[in-house]
Design an enzyme around this catalytic site. Structure first.
Site, mmCIF file in Angstrom:
data_model
loop_
_atom_site.group_PDB
_atom_site.id
_atom_site.type_symbol
_atom_site.label_atom_id
_atom_site.label_comp_id
_atom_site.label_asym_id
_atom_site.label_seq_id
_atom_site.Cartn_x
_atom_site.Cartn_y
_atom_site.Cartn_z
ATOM 1 N NE ARG A 67 -4.042 2.013 2.262
ATOM 2 C CZ ARG A 67 -4.204 2.704 3.340
ATOM 3 N NH1 ARG A 67 -3.795 2.723 4.637
ATOM 4 N NH2 ARG A 67 -5.301 3.682 3.292
ATOM 5 C CG HIS A 71 -1.407 5.593 0.079
ATOM 6 N ND1 HIS A 71 -1.725 6.010 1.233
ATOM 7 C CD2 HIS A 71 -2.374 4.990 -0.476
ATOM 8 C CE1 HIS A 71 -3.156 5.304 1.338
ATOM 9 N NE2 HIS A 71 -3.610 4.733 0.414
ATOM 10 C CG ASP A 72 6.132 7.420 -3.033
ATOM 11 O OD1 ASP A 72 6.110 8.461 -2.724
ATOM 12 O OD2 ASP A 72 7.240 6.737 -3.716
ATOM 13 C CB VAL A 75 1.080 11.910 -3.598
ATOM 14 C CG1 VAL A 75 1.211 13.171 -2.838
ATOM 15 C CG2 VAL A 75 -0.155 11.239 -2.839
ATOM 16 N N GLY A 77 3.893 11.636 -8.044
ATOM 17 C CA GLY A 77 4.743 10.690 -8.648
ATOM 18 C C GLY A 77 5.322 9.774 -7.599
ATOM 19 C CG ASN A 100 -1.078 8.516 3.881
ATOM 20 O OD1 ASN A 100 -1.130 7.262 3.298
ATOM 21 N ND2 ASN A 100 -0.435 9.632 3.367
ATOM 22 N N PRO A 168 -7.349 8.311 -3.633
ATOM 23 C CG PRO A 168 -6.948 6.858 -5.429
ATOM 24 C CD PRO A 168 -6.368 7.661 -4.334
ATOM 25 C CG HIS A 198 -8.238 -3.405 -1.423
ATOM 26 N ND1 HIS A 198 -9.179 -2.533 -1.548
ATOM 27 C CD2 HIS A 198 -7.107 -2.747 -1.044
ATOM 28 C CE1 HIS A 198 -8.727 -1.458 -1.189
ATOM 29 N NE2 HIS A 198 -7.525 -1.643 -1.115
ATOM 30 C CG ASP A 250 -9.594 -12.535 0.605
ATOM 31 O OD1 ASP A 250 -10.833 -13.289 0.830
ATOM 32 O OD2 ASP A 250 -8.801 -13.284 -0.187
ATOM 33 C CB THR A 253 -6.815 -16.611 1.303
ATOM 34 O OG1 THR A 253 -7.318 -15.701 0.291
ATOM 35 C CG2 THR A 253 -7.374 -18.118 0.889
ATOM 36 C CG ASP A 258 -6.210 -15.712 -3.124
ATOM 37 O OD1 ASP A 258 -6.853 -14.465 -3.120
ATOM 38 O OD2 ASP A 258 -6.291 -16.496 -2.048
HETATM 39 C C1 HEM Z 1 -8.872 1.980 -5.777
HETATM 40 C C2 HEM Z 1 -8.977 2.809 -4.684
HETATM 41 C C3 HEM Z 1 -8.435 2.427 -3.315
HETATM 42 C C4 HEM Z 1 -8.962 2.695 -2.521
HETATM 43 C C5 HEM Z 1 -10.184 3.608 -2.035
HETATM 44 C C6 HEM Z 1 -8.114 2.390 -1.119
HETATM 45 C C7 HEM Z 1 -8.639 2.309 -0.087
HETATM 46 C C8 HEM Z 1 -8.167 1.527 1.202
HETATM 47 C C9 HEM Z 1 -8.495 1.574 2.602
HETATM 48 C C10 HEM Z 1 -9.746 2.505 3.206
HETATM 49 C C11 HEM Z 1 -7.882 0.607 3.381
HETATM 50 C C12 HEM Z 1 -7.907 0.412 5.004
HETATM 51 C C13 HEM Z 1 -7.079 1.415 5.329
HETATM 52 C C14 HEM Z 1 -7.335 1.323 7.206
HETATM 53 O O1 HEM Z 1 -8.125 0.683 7.394
HETATM 54 O O2 HEM Z 1 -6.656 2.013 7.705
HETATM 55 C C15 HEM Z 1 -6.912 0.026 2.342
HETATM 56 C C16 HEM Z 1 -5.976 -0.966 2.926
HETATM 57 C C17 HEM Z 1 -5.121 -1.434 1.839
HETATM 58 N N1 HEM Z 1 -5.004 -1.069 0.261
HETATM 59 FE FE1 HEM Z 1 -6.006 -0.010 -0.445
HETATM 60 N N2 HEM Z 1 -7.327 1.386 -1.726
HETATM 61 C C18 HEM Z 1 -7.479 1.636 -2.947
HETATM 62 C C19 HEM Z 1 -6.573 0.890 -3.879
HETATM 63 C C20 HEM Z 1 -5.244 0.291 -3.588
HETATM 64 C C21 HEM Z 1 -4.273 0.112 -4.427
HETATM 65 C C22 HEM Z 1 -4.183 0.550 -5.755
HETATM 66 C C23 HEM Z 1 -3.195 -0.817 -3.602
HETATM 67 C C24 HEM Z 1 -2.021 -1.380 -3.896
HETATM 68 C C25 HEM Z 1 -1.515 -1.628 -5.278
HETATM 69 C C26 HEM Z 1 -3.904 -0.992 -2.533
HETATM 70 C C27 HEM Z 1 -3.566 -1.732 -1.205
HETATM 71 C C28 HEM Z 1 -3.971 -1.885 -0.020
HETATM 72 C C29 HEM Z 1 -3.628 -2.842 0.810
HETATM 73 C C30 HEM Z 1 -2.480 -3.898 0.708
HETATM 74 C C31 HEM Z 1 -4.241 -2.753 2.134
HETATM 75 C C32 HEM Z 1 -3.850 -3.264 3.507
HETATM 76 C C33 HEM Z 1 -2.921 -2.662 3.917
HETATM 77 C C34 HEM Z 1 -2.464 -3.113 5.488
HETATM 78 O O3 HEM Z 1 -3.060 -4.251 5.975
HETATM 79 O O4 HEM Z 1 -1.889 -2.446 5.771
HETATM 80 N N3 HEM Z 1 -5.050 -0.194 -2.206
HETATM 81 N N4 HEM Z 1 -7.246 0.504 1.048
#
Ligand code: HEM
Ligand code: NAG
Ligand code: NAG
Ligand code: NAG
Ligand code: NAG
Length: 337
Positions: A67, A71-72, A75, A77, A100, A168, A198, A250, A253, A258
């Site tokens: 993630r 997030h880098d 913003v 680039g 963040n 986003p 996700h 998820d 799993t 996956d």
């Molecule tokens: C499409 C728009 C996206 C939105 C609105 C979004 C939003 C979020 C939110 C709200 C969370 C939970 C944060 C929390 O509870 O503190 C999350 C977690 C996460 N997001 Fe996204 N996300 C998006 C796209 C992405 C993308 C593009 C990636 C990576 C390629 C990504 C990877 C992750 C991962 C791996 C987690 C879990 C992080 C952890 O357990 O620390 N997300 N995201």
């Protein structure tokens, strides 16, 4: 021409020039896979070793690091801007921006990677590239695809708090999500494929309570949410409960990379509004919904698209101009000049 021994130090110096030349296509500096082959040939393995070590006490770390690259890159680039700590009047840290704050994590592990790389090859590997490498290694170690990470980014000397605040949002609808991806040069396949991240990691209750109890101000649950999943989440996230309590993104799993993110969406079991929008929004029909369907039915299709989309995301405005960027010694701070 690049066959000089990377072990001899004179050849290594020549190697820098050769590698830099390989990364130059015309006047435009581009990223390339072999950027550190001469200057820090072990970079990939060093990052991998630190990540495997961190994972022993933190099963979530691979998701968290993946993630951070997102997030880098979104913003100003992929320039490590996310990693800068605040300096009053100078740096308004992106870490404090709503998407963040109390959410992005893994920064101490990035520091540990940086320390290990500085020991092996001082002043060579950028913090922005560390995030790109850490994302690939994290996905791979979680059972996902591998890809050749493009390298050669420099680190910014600035952060963009407002840009980070506009990342986003889980409450965005499909139209807004498409617009935010398009603004950084990413299309709908990228949006659907990258959202597949996700498939692992955790999410706080506060991002689903609206869908459980008061969807769009209706005082009713989100009608697209599968009722058994809604009952499950309502137990975990009671109406006036702890909004910071954690859930699996998820539940099938939780720590494996996956295609189950997509099979969840097919069953109306997306956690975030922004997840389910990709499949269930009226605007998704004939647009993103068929991409969800394709990835739900083929993990190979998901993996190859995810790998390509991660490369696309890693190519967002790469900072390669040495007059604007630097290799930070400490990912949290701009180098002392
Ligand atoms: C499409 C728009 C996206 C939105 C609105 C979004 C939003 C979020 C939110 C709200 C969370 C939970 C944060 C929390 O509870 O503190 C999350 C977690 C996460 N997001 Fe996204 N996300 C998006 C796209 C992405 C993308 C593009 C990636 C990576 C390629 C990504 C990877 C992750 C991962 C791996 C987690 C879990 C992080 C952890 O357990 O620390 N997300 N995201
Ligand atoms: C981040 O969250 C904390 C609460 O945990 C709050 O005190 C702080 O003001 C927030 N930071 C910013 C920049 O809003
Ligand atoms: C999506 O959200 C934006 C901003 O809130 C809003 O202007 C737009 O009407 C929404 N689109 C749909 C189809 O709901
Ligand atoms: C539900 O949401 C609406 C609009 O956001 C708000 O005005 C209302 O107070 C909320 N209801 C409850 C019970 O929180
Ligand atoms: C809320 O949940 C978070 C995350 O599990 C935990 O750290 C915190 O202590 C909890 N707060 C309360 C008031 O229970």
């Amino acid at each position: 021409m690049a066959s000089s021994s990377p072990r001899a130090s004179a050849a290594a110096v020549a190697g820098v020039l050769v590698v830099a030349a390989l990364c130059l296509h015309g006047a435009v500096a581009q990223l390339c896979e072999d950027y550190y082959d001469c200057t820090c040939p072990d970079a990939y393995n060093i990052v991998k070793r630190v990540l495997i070590d961190a994972h022993k006490s933190d099963i979530r770390i691979y998701a968290s690091l993946t993630r951070l690259h997102f997030h880098d890159c979104f913003v100003q680039g992929c320039d490590g801007s996310l990693l800068l700590d605040g300096v009053p009047g100078v740096i308004n840290s992106e870490k404090g921006a709503p998407p963040n704050n109390n959410s992005a994590r893994g920064f101490p592990v990035v520091d540990a990677v940086k320390t290990a790389l500085e020991q092996a090859c001082p002043g060579v590997v950028s913090c922005a590239d560390i995030l790109a490498l850490a994302a690939e290694i994290s996905v791979e170690l979680s059972g996902g695809p591998r890809w050749g990470v493009l390298l050669g980014r420099l680190d910014s000397k600035t952060a963009d708090f407002n840009g980070a605040s506009n990342l986003p949002s889980p409450f965005d609808n499909l139209t807004v999500l498409e617009g935010k991806f398009k603004a950084v040069g990413l299309n709908n396949v990228d949006l659907v494929a990258l959202s597949g991240a996700h498939t692992f990691g955790r999410v706080q209750c506060q991002f689903v309570t609206g869908r459980l109890y008061n969807f769009s101000g209706t005082n009713r649950p989100d009608p697209t949410l599968d009722s058994a999943y809604r009952a499950f989440l309502s137990q975990r996230c009671p109406i006036n409960g702890n909004g910071s309590a954690l859930n699996d993104l998820d539940p099938t799993t939780p720590n494996t990379f996956d295609k189950n993110y997509y099979t969840n969406l097919e069953a109306n079991r997306g956690f975030l509004n922004s997840d389910q929008e990709l499949k269930s929004s009226p605007q998704a029909q004939g647009v993103t919904a068929p991409i969800v369907d394709r990835f739900a039915s083929s993990q190979d299709a998901f993996f190859s698209n995810f790998a390509q989309s991660m490369i696309n995301m890693g190519n967002i405005k790469p900072l390669t101009d040495p007059s604007k960027g630097q290799i930070r010694t400490n990912c949290r701070k701009v180098n002392a000049s």
